[in-house]
Design a protein around this motif. Structure first.
Motif, PDB file in Angstrom:
ATOM      1  N   TRP A   1       0.831  -1.202   0.000  1.00 52.71           N
ATOM      2  CA  TRP A   1       0.000   0.000   0.000  1.00 52.71           C
ATOM      3  C   TRP A   1       0.869   1.257   0.000  1.00 52.71           C
ATOM      4  CZ3 TRP A   1      -0.697   3.981   3.536  1.00 52.71           C
ATOM      5  CH2 TRP A   1      -1.734   4.847   3.232  1.00 52.71           C
ATOM      6  N   LEU A   2       1.886   1.274   0.877  1.00 51.70           N
ATOM      7  CA  LEU A   2       2.783   2.427   0.914  1.00 51.70           C
ATOM      8  C   LEU A   2       3.520   2.606  -0.407  1.00 51.70           C
ATOM      9  CD1 LEU A   2       4.308   2.084   4.479  1.00 51.70           C
ATOM     10  CD2 LEU A   2       2.822   3.913   3.660  1.00 51.70           C
ATOM     11  N   TYR A   3       3.926   1.513  -0.983  1.00 50.35           N
ATOM     12  CA  TYR A   3       4.612   1.554  -2.281  1.00 50.35           C
ATOM     13  C   TYR A   3       3.711   2.196  -3.332  1.00 50.35           C
ATOM     14  CZ  TYR A   3       6.926  -0.031  -6.509  1.00 50.35           C
ATOM     15  OH  TYR A   3       7.536  -0.073  -7.728  1.00 50.35           O
ATOM     16  N   GLY A   4       2.484   1.715  -3.430  1.00 50.21           N
ATOM     17  CA  GLY A   4       1.561   2.257  -4.421  1.00 50.21           C
ATOM     18  C   GLY A   4       1.178   3.703  -4.159  1.00 50.21           C
TER      19      GLY A   4
ATOM     20  N   VAL B   1       5.644   5.557  -3.663  1.00 51.50           N
ATOM     21  CA  VAL B   1       6.757   5.294  -4.587  1.00 51.50           C
ATOM     22  C   VAL B   1       6.313   5.443  -6.041  1.00 51.50           C
ATOM     23  CG1 VAL B   1       8.441   3.588  -5.357  1.00 51.50           C
ATOM     24  CG2 VAL B   1       7.934   3.828  -2.928  1.00 51.50           C
ATOM     25  N   ASP B   2       5.170   4.880  -6.401  1.00 49.87           N
ATOM     26  CA  ASP B   2       4.706   4.984  -7.787  1.00 49.87           C
ATOM     27  C   ASP B   2       4.533   6.424  -8.254  1.00 49.87           C
ATOM     28  OD1 ASP B   2       4.849   2.385  -8.561  1.00 49.87           O
ATOM     29  OD2 ASP B   2       2.725   1.944  -8.280  1.00 49.87           O
ATOM     30  N   PRO B   3       3.930   7.316  -7.454  1.00 50.53           N
ATOM     31  CA  PRO B   3       3.855   8.712  -7.919  1.00 50.53           C
ATOM     32  C   PRO B   3       5.231   9.360  -8.096  1.00 50.53           C
ATOM     33  CG  PRO B   3       2.269   8.348  -6.183  1.00 50.53           C
ATOM     34  CD  PRO B   3       3.113   7.122  -6.267  1.00 50.53           C
ATOM     35  N   LEU B   4       6.181   9.012  -7.235  1.00 50.43           N
ATOM     36  CA  LEU B   4       7.533   9.548  -7.401  1.00 50.43           C
ATOM     37  C   LEU B   4       8.171   9.051  -8.694  1.00 50.43           C
ATOM     38  CD1 LEU B   4       9.073   9.333  -3.823  1.00 50.43           C
ATOM     39  CD2 LEU B   4       8.527  11.388  -5.114  1.00 50.43           C
ATOM     40  N   LEU B   5       8.001   7.773  -8.972  1.00 53.28           N
ATOM     41  CA  LEU B   5       8.565   7.222 -10.211  1.00 53.28           C
ATOM     42  C   LEU B   5       7.918   7.859 -11.435  1.00 53.28           C
ATOM     43  CD1 LEU B   5       8.892   3.443  -9.323  1.00 53.28           C
ATOM     44  CD2 LEU B   5      10.709   5.145  -9.485  1.00 53.28           C
TER      45      LEU B   5
ATOM     46  N   ARG C   1       6.935  10.869 -11.624  1.00 48.80           N
ATOM     47  CA  ARG C   1       7.538  12.189 -11.772  1.00 48.80           C
ATOM     48  C   ARG C   1       8.961  12.107 -12.305  1.00 48.80           C
ATOM     49  NH1 ARG C   1       6.943  15.026  -6.351  1.00 48.80           N
ATOM     50  NH2 ARG C   1       5.137  13.725  -5.995  1.00 48.80           N
ATOM     51  N   TRP C   2       9.712  11.096 -11.853  1.00 52.93           N
ATOM     52  CA  TRP C   2      11.113  10.970 -12.248  1.00 52.93           C
ATOM     53  C   TRP C   2      11.267  10.471 -13.675  1.00 52.93           C
ATOM     54  CZ3 TRP C   2      12.979   8.188  -7.207  1.00 52.93           C
ATOM     55  CH2 TRP C   2      13.026   9.116  -6.169  1.00 52.93           C
ATOM     56  N   PHE C   3      10.328   9.651 -14.125  1.00 49.30           N
ATOM     57  CA  PHE C   3      10.388   9.073 -15.476  1.00 49.30           C
ATOM     58  C   PHE C   3       9.120   9.430 -16.249  1.00 49.30           C
ATOM     59  CE2 PHE C   3      12.774   6.180 -12.692  1.00 49.30           C
ATOM     60  CZ  PHE C   3      14.005   6.207 -13.307  1.00 49.30           C
ATOM     61  N   PRO C   4       8.864  10.716 -16.485  1.00 49.22           N
ATOM     62  CA  PRO C   4       7.586  11.092 -17.099  1.00 49.22           C
ATOM     63  C   PRO C   4       7.439  10.675 -18.561  1.00 49.22           C
ATOM     64  CG  PRO C   4       8.995  13.011 -16.895  1.00 49.22           C
ATOM     65  CD  PRO C   4       9.701  11.873 -16.217  1.00 49.22           C
ATOM     66  N   TYR C   5       8.534  10.512 -19.272  1.00 51.75           N
ATOM     67  CA  TYR C   5       8.432  10.232 -20.695  1.00 51.75           C
ATOM     68  C   TYR C   5       8.871   8.826 -21.060  1.00 51.75           C
ATOM     69  CZ  TYR C   5       8.061  15.247 -20.636  1.00 51.75           C
ATOM     70  OH  TYR C   5       7.659  16.508 -20.348  1.00 51.75           O
ATOM     71  N   SER C   6       9.429   8.102 -20.127  1.00 49.75           N
ATOM     72  CA  SER C   6       9.927   6.759 -20.419  1.00 49.75           C
ATOM     73  C   SER C   6       9.184   5.730 -19.583  1.00 49.75           C
ATOM     74  CB  SER C   6      11.431   6.675 -20.135  1.00 49.75           C
ATOM     75  OG  SER C   6      11.870   5.365 -20.346  1.00 49.75           O
TER      76      SER C   6
ATOM     77  N   LEU D   1       8.754   1.532 -15.414  1.00 51.74           N
ATOM     78  CA  LEU D   1       8.271   0.202 -15.023  1.00 51.74           C
ATOM     79  C   LEU D   1       9.408  -0.701 -14.578  1.00 51.74           C
ATOM     80  CD1 LEU D   1       5.537  -0.500 -17.710  1.00 51.74           C
ATOM     81  CD2 LEU D   1       5.214   0.041 -15.293  1.00 51.74           C
ATOM     82  N   THR D   2      10.553  -0.563 -15.203  1.00 52.52           N
ATOM     83  CA  THR D   2      11.708  -1.368 -14.812  1.00 52.52           C
ATOM     84  C   THR D   2      12.137  -1.040 -13.388  1.00 52.52           C
ATOM     85  OG1 THR D   2      12.445  -1.438 -17.103  1.00 52.52           O
ATOM     86  CG2 THR D   2      14.064  -1.999 -15.418  1.00 52.52           C
TER      87      THR D   2
END
Length: 112
Positions: free
Chosen positions: A29-32, A35-39, A41-46, A51-52
């Motif tokens: 739950w914490l991950y979703g 962490v997912d929103p941060l990822l 933001r960090w990888f907006p175009y890739s 996902l990797t």
């Protein structure tokens, strides 16, 4: 502890299952939630890179989840392949949660 969390052989009871399951579900739950929103933001175009990284970060949780479900299936007298239901969203999760978390092992396995 290492065998409990990462090994796929053996059996565990309902108490041990819930002792591991509750923190793992909280971490998912914490991950979703964080962490997912941060990822994103960090990888907006890739999408591939995002996902990797997401899978690499979630892999230990997925492994622990599969390991405890396989052990609990063994305790219930079923094959560990029933853990593949984890990969069916919602219905598979609910089935395994009830089957592994609430039901007792069959009498012939308990020795009653």
């Amino acid at each position: 502890m290492r065998q409990l969390l990462f090994g796929f052989d053996g059996r565990i009871g309902r108490v041990a299952f819930w002792t591991v399951q509750v923190p793992v579900l909280a971490l998912f739950w914490l991950y979703g939630r964080h962490v997912d929103p941060l990822l994103a933001r960090w990888f907006p175009y890739s999408v591939f890179e995002g996902l990797t990284v997401a899978l690499a970060l979630a892999a230990p949780l997925i492994w622990v989840q599969c390991a405890i479900v396989v052990k609990r299936c063994h305790d219930r007298g079923k094959s560990g392949f029933w853990a593949l239901l984890l990969f069916i969203p919602v219905l598979g999760w609910l089935w395994l949660l009830v089957d592994c978390g609430l039901l007792r092992p069959p009498r012939e396995l308990v020795g009653a």
